[in-house]
Design a protein around this motif. Structure first.
Motif, short mmCIF file in Angstrom:
data_model
loop_
_atom_site.label_atom_id
_atom_site.label_comp_id
_atom_site.label_asym_id
_atom_site.label_seq_id
_atom_site.Cartn_x
_atom_site.Cartn_y
_atom_site.Cartn_z
N PHE A 98 44.31 44.98 34.60
CA PHE A 98 45.20 45.86 35.17
C PHE A 98 45.24 47.38 34.73
N GLY A 99 45.01 48.22 35.64
CA GLY A 99 44.74 49.61 35.34
C GLY A 99 43.67 50.16 34.50
N GLY A 100 42.73 49.33 34.57
CA GLY A 100 41.33 49.45 34.20
C GLY A 100 41.13 48.84 32.61
N ARG A 101 42.16 48.17 32.41
CA ARG A 101 42.16 47.51 30.83
C ARG A 101 41.80 45.86 31.22
N VAL A 102 41.25 45.25 30.13
CA VAL A 102 41.28 43.77 30.40
C VAL A 102 42.07 42.95 29.40
N TYR A 103 42.57 42.16 30.08
CA TYR A 103 43.69 41.20 29.19
C TYR A 103 43.40 39.93 29.28
N PRO A 104 42.47 39.31 27.87
CA PRO A 104 42.16 37.87 27.84
C PRO A 104 43.25 37.02 27.70
N ILE A 105 42.95 35.78 28.18
CA ILE A 105 44.12 34.97 28.10
C ILE A 105 43.76 34.03 27.04
N HIS A 106 44.54 33.36 26.02
CA HIS A 106 44.16 32.61 24.98
C HIS A 106 43.77 31.20 25.79
N PRO A 107 42.56 30.53 25.29
CA PRO A 107 42.41 29.29 26.00
C PRO A 107 43.37 28.19 25.77
N LEU A 108 44.41 28.24 24.63
CA LEU A 108 45.39 27.23 24.36
C LEU A 108 46.35 27.30 25.65
N LEU A 115 64.71 60.53 34.00
CA LEU A 115 64.40 59.30 33.90
C LEU A 115 64.28 58.85 35.61
N ARG A 116 64.38 59.67 36.35
CA ARG A 116 64.24 59.40 38.00
C ARG A 116 62.91 59.35 38.36
N GLU A 117 62.08 58.30 37.75
CA GLU A 117 60.89 58.28 38.09
C GLU A 117 60.39 56.95 38.76
N GLU A 118 59.38 56.70 39.35
CA GLU A 118 58.92 55.29 39.81
C GLU A 118 59.04 54.34 38.80
N PRO A 119 59.55 53.29 39.07
CA PRO A 119 59.72 52.11 38.08
C PRO A 119 58.19 51.65 37.55
N TYR A 120 57.86 51.16 36.51
CA TYR A 120 56.38 50.71 36.25
C TYR A 120 56.54 49.79 34.99
N VAL A 121 55.21 49.05 34.85
CA VAL A 121 55.03 48.06 33.64
C VAL A 121 54.19 48.68 32.87
N GLN A 122 54.26 48.40 31.49
CA GLN A 122 53.12 48.64 30.76
C GLN A 122 52.55 47.38 29.89
N LEU A 123 51.54 46.93 29.53
CA LEU A 123 51.07 45.76 28.98
C LEU A 123 50.18 46.02 27.79
N LEU A 124 50.34 45.56 26.41
CA LEU A 124 49.54 45.63 25.44
C LEU A 124 49.06 44.35 25.22
N SER A 125 47.56 44.42 25.19
CA SER A 125 47.08 43.01 24.88
C SER A 125 47.36 42.48 23.51
N LEU A 126 47.56 41.44 23.44
CA LEU A 126 47.66 40.58 22.11
C LEU A 126 46.76 39.60 21.75
N THR A 127 45.78 39.45 22.61
CA THR A 127 44.76 38.16 22.21
C THR A 127 43.43 38.75 21.95
N ASP A 128 43.17 38.29 20.74
CA ASP A 128 41.73 38.85 20.36
C ASP A 128 40.63 37.37 20.75
N PRO A 129 39.76 37.59 21.57
CA PRO A 129 38.99 36.63 21.95
C PRO A 129 38.41 35.82 20.89
N VAL A 130 37.94 36.25 19.88
CA VAL A 130 37.37 35.65 18.82
C VAL A 130 38.35 34.74 17.94
#
Length: 486
Positions: free
Chosen positions: A305-315, A404-419
């Motif tokens: 999303f947005g040029g960033r990678v968000y890995p999913i925990h295998p669990l 505050l009258r701007e387009e609604p948006y979402v921001q994501l901060l990845s929490l998963t370290d693949p190692v």
């Protein structure tokens, strides 16, 4: 949108954005000292919170896919507005009088908050309910009342301080994570201190629906092109079914904390799970078709999303079938029967090759989206545990100050370290294996009939406990997807 798993019971950019925990003690105590509302995690299949409504205590599911607050049971210190409404959900609608009462939860207080009072029954247990956090256009009674009483809880909080930012954040914990132990937190207009870097993440604009269908508006954004990276490291093709100006667009993704398991097109689920040795696509009575595979397989998938990678925990990519059996029993609200009676005989007896079985959590859609769907995927809890999420409502909120009258948006901060995630998977899934040496193709030998019977007995015992827990109060296992899933 309110649900459990659909089964349910009861996705390379120029840079990685990976949060690596450096202070485990701080992470463990996070939910105890964070601002906002503490969330309670039950088996990674729902996140709920305690609220006070009219001086009474209720337990509510935290749901970004619906907009209304509703509770089952009489709220004595409340005022009847004279209106009635029906909240629309895929499996069970809720309806009743629209009332108002003082609402307290966490650090937040809202006087005279409108809510739907539902008659308790087997599907909606007394003193339970749902706190909707979605856009007001999806409210079942927003147009029946005069503002501000008509506004959902979030909007009321935003208006209490019109100069504060119109955002809320969600952090979801992972119950069996051996290194990061916290349950979850919801904040309004605040950031959890150690995650302030979320404000520097790309802003993903929320795609808006036309006014004539805005009742189906969700917290949805566009996935990057080639935005799902499969277990083989290659992009999984996905052509959007959502039409923008008459042309295919990048896939539209809904973030929904009320969905236990993400919902994806069949082709995506096949690409994720289908190539693993021993994987099978099976049909379960009352549930639908799902992928199962040996629990020893570590499934690694990332989203862009947005040029960033968000890995999913295998669990988060697979779930033990033993829990599935429990959840099916909970969903059907019946005493435990033999797995064969539920269409689960093969599942409870491990895989067809005798290995411990897990179910793929990213499932093919189990509901109809209509001829003109407004989204391509629903990324629920199994995805959201991997990110700290900020939802900014911008001009969704009427009468906001100009800044505050701007387009609604979402921001994501990845929490998963693949190692770290790989080490977690080995600790949780592989350290307890007892099926002997692997054969030449890497598959464990079939379990003996004796061990199979023991396994089935254990699963049955666990299922009984699960049903008793549900009957004791976890109404949410009967809850099913909300607005966009009917």
């Amino acid at each position: 949108m309110l649900v459990l798993l659909p089964l349910v019971l009861l996705p390379l950019a120029s840079a990685f954005s990976i949060h690596i925990a450096t202070n485990l003690t701080a992470r463990k105590l996070l939910h105890q000292r964070s601002p906002g509302l503490a969330l309670h995690n039950f088996q990674d299949i729902n996140y709920h919170a305690n609220i006070d409504l009219g001086g009474q205590s209720f337990t509510v599911l935290i749901d970004t896919g619906s907009a209304d607050l509703w509770v089952a049971g009489n709220v004595a210190n409340s005022t009847d507005t004279g209106q009635r409404a029906q909240g629309r959900y895929a499996q069970k609608n809720v309806e009743g009088p629209v009332k108002t009462a003082d609402l307290h939860f966490g650090d937040y207080r809202v006087p005279d908050q409108a809510f739907l009072q539902v008659q308790p029954d087997d599907s909606h247990l007394e003193n339970f309910g749902t706190l909707g956090l979605g856009p007001s256009s999806g409210s079942s009674f927003h147009n029946l009342l005069t503002p501000p009483a008509a506004d959902p809880v979030l909007y009321r909080l935003f208006h209490q301080n019109i100069t504060a930012p119109n955002y809320f954040t969600i952090l979801l914990g992972r119950e069996k994570d051996p290194t990061d132990r916290f349950t979850g937190t919801l904040t309004v207009g605040e950031i959890i201190g150690q995650y302030r870097s979320i404000l520097a993440q790309p802003r993903l604009n929320i795609t808006k629906l036309p006014d004539d269908v805005d009742g189906d508006q969700h917290l949805q954004v566009l996935l990057d092109e080639e935005g799902i990276i499969g277990p083989d490291g290659e992009p999984i093709p996905l052509l959007s079914e959502v039409r923008h100006s008459g042309s295919p667009a990048r896939p539209t993704v809904v973030f929904d904390s009320g969905f236990s398991l993400p919902q994806v097109p069949r082709s995506v689920a096949d690409a994720i799970y289908g190539k693993f040795a021993g994987a099978q696509y099976v049909s379960i009575n009352g549930i639908g078709s799902v992928w199962i595979l040996p629990c020893r397989h570590e499934v690694n998938v990332s989203f862009r999303f947005g040029g960033r990678v968000y890995p999913i925990h295998p669990l988060d990519m697979t779930m033990c079938v033993g829990l599935l059996v429990v959840l099916v029993g909970c969903l059907l609200m019946v005493s435990y029967r033999q797995p064969e009676d539920l269409g689960l005989g093969m599942l409870s007896n491990n895989t067809i090759r005798g290995e411990r079985a897990c179910i793929g959590t990213f499932q093919p859609f189990t509901f109809e989206r209509g001829s003109q769907p407004s989204f391509d995927m629903v990324l629920g809890m199994a995805f959201m545990r991997n990110v700290y999420t900020l939802f900014d409502y911008g001009d969704f909120v009427p009468d906001s100050v100009e800044d505050l009258r701007e387009e609604p948006y979402v921001q994501l901060l990845s929490l998963t370290d693949p190692v770290e995630a790989h080490t977690d998977f080995v600790t949780v899934r592989l350290a307890t294996r007892d099926d002997g040496d692997e054969d030449e193709d890497g598959d464990a030998p079939p379990a003996s009939a004796s061990s199979s019977r023991v396994h089935s007995a254990i699963v049955a015992a666990v299922a009984v406990v699960g049903v008793l827990i549900v009957l004791a109060g976890f109404f949410v296992y009967r809850a099913r997807r909300g607005r966009g899933v009917r």
